[in-house]
Enzyme design. Sequence first.
Site, short mmCIF file in Angstrom:
data_model
loop_
_atom_site.label_atom_id
_atom_site.label_comp_id
_atom_site.label_asym_id
_atom_site.label_seq_id
_atom_site.Cartn_x
_atom_site.Cartn_y
_atom_site.Cartn_z
N PRO A 81 -16.88 51.60 22.57
CG PRO A 81 -17.92 51.79 20.93
CD PRO A 81 -17.04 51.05 21.26
CD GLU A 82 -22.45 51.90 28.67
OE1 GLU A 82 -23.34 51.29 29.71
OE2 GLU A 82 -23.00 53.03 27.46
CB ALA A 83 -22.74 47.64 26.45
CE LYS B 128 -23.67 53.00 32.95
NZ LYS B 128 -23.84 52.38 31.94
#
Length: 321
Positions: A50-52, A142
């Site tokens: 996942p993100e981050a 991002k």
Amino acid sequence: MVTGGASGAPRRIAVVQPEAACFDTATAVDRVVAGTLEAAGKGAGLVVFPEAYIGGYPWGLAFGTAVGGRSAAGRRAWQRYHESAIAVPGPETERLGEAAAEAGVVLAVGVVERDTTYSGGTLFCTLLYFGPDGRLLGKHRKLKPTAAERLVWGEGDGSTLPVFDTAVGRVGGLICWENYMPLARMAMYGEGVEIYLAPTADARPRWQSTLQHIALEGRCYVVGCNQYVTRDMYPSDLELAHELDAWPDTLCIGGSAIYGPMGDCLAGPLEGEAGMLFADVDPGEIVRSRFDFDVTGHYARPDVFRFEVDRRPHPPVSSRT
């Protein structure tokens, strides 16, 4: 020239939806390594996190900020968050590359990246790509942190919008609400993306509509990946833990899912627990789906619309001699 997964046998994608390891970089790296090897053992050629995930998505935290003010406690919490981020490249990326090589997979991992080039004081929400030989293929920073994310993350530029030609297909993607930026999506389509990664922190049911729309618009496989997070996954001694008091016990239910190029949901959404999802990529399905709609081909109108992507890096300080 577009090459990659236009022919050949199906390839398998794995999405790993882990429990959060907030402010605990070592545990997060351990879980990525273990998850990568487990997914590869189940036939995956591409593994997505996942993100981050490494460094942590700080649900519910304001870091002691208000319009016009910051607190000393918030600065200390920010320092702890900064120390949880990783350098790219660095020891953590070396270990991730070793895991990708041991598993023989393409590995995509969302991290909080600590800038080591210019300032040392800025963090970026970054998606890292590793090849099956363990090499760090590249990264995407991002472009536009959303809302309060702007408190903690800087903005990437067009120099990190890659799409990679791999044995699984042409792989690239955008992070969370970047996927609501039409021109950012078009940049991915223009690079011939076939497996579009959309790691996120958005667990709302309507996010599934976003993933499905991208699949239909890009005629590509779309991989949504989130994490499962509860309040008790934060460190018990975290500065400003009281900022979480107004939040529910479950901060993120997950919602990872995989969609095919005709908008069919192939796996998920996985909600309320950690786990893995798998789907097989059929390169022929990509070709068949573009029979009646090809966003950068016969359905484009370059005589009417013009679009340029500035892929140059934009350093804050440039020197001339």
